[in-house]
Design an enzyme around this catalytic site. Structure first.
Site: not given
Ligand code: ADP
Length: 159
Positions: A89, A127
């Site tokens: 990311r 998450s």
């Protein structure tokens, strides 16, 4: 390329994970989505719940959903798969992933890690953050698949 293992906690499964799987399937014939069982952590969702979430969100016969405990390289050997797929990311992911990939290579030189960049829509989705925002009553619609959204709402409304 024949097959890759995509390991992770998936607690919960997000649209970032989904995007990686969809793009991974353009490179690999088959993906094994492997849920890591970590006895040291108390997850929000059980392995079975996470398996159902992934199953509900990814409808593709080229996907196998499995879980594993212990060393990833041992699991890969057992499954006879030599490629591991991971997502990146931000720079913050890099350091950890770099260490992990090199450790895995040291343990098992014939297993290779392949990285895919996140899509621009999901570079900030993890998450962890999804759990935190949902637990505080924030709306995570669009960041997780619809079936996961329903599960999160049930979890945090005491249902
Ligand atoms: P998280 O890092 O979100 O808590 P996992 O441990 O389940 O979740 O992540 C499994 C893999 O998926 C890791 O390689 C991680 O970098 C990748 N991943 C997670 N979210 C995204 C995203 N939004 N875009 C790309 N890759 C991601």
């Amino acid at each position: 390329m024949p097959a890759a293992i995509y390991p992770g906690s998936f607690d919960p499964f997000t649209n970032g994970h989904l995007s990686l799987i969809q793009r991974g399937l353009q490179m690999f014939d088959r993906l094994i989505v492997a849920i890591l069982v970590n006895p040291k952590k108390t997850p929000l969702f059980s392995i079975e719940e996470r398996r159902e979430m992934i199953q509900g969100a990814v409808k593709d016969p080229r996907i196998e959903i499995d879980s594993f405990q212990g060393l990833l390289v041992e699991y890969a050997k057992k499954k006879k798969v030599s490629v591991v797929l991971r997502g990146l990311r931000a720079v913050s992911d890099f350091e950890y992933e770099f260490q992990l990939a090199n450790m895995n290579r040291k343990l098992q030189p014939d297993i290779e890690t392949v990285f895919m960049m996140t899509g621009e829509d999901y570079f900030y989705v993890s998450s962890n953050l999804v759990r935190e925002v949902a637990s505080l009553g924030g709306n995570v619609k669009g960041l997780v698949p619809q079936n996961v959204l329903t599960k999160l709402k049930a979890k945090y409304s005491g249902g």
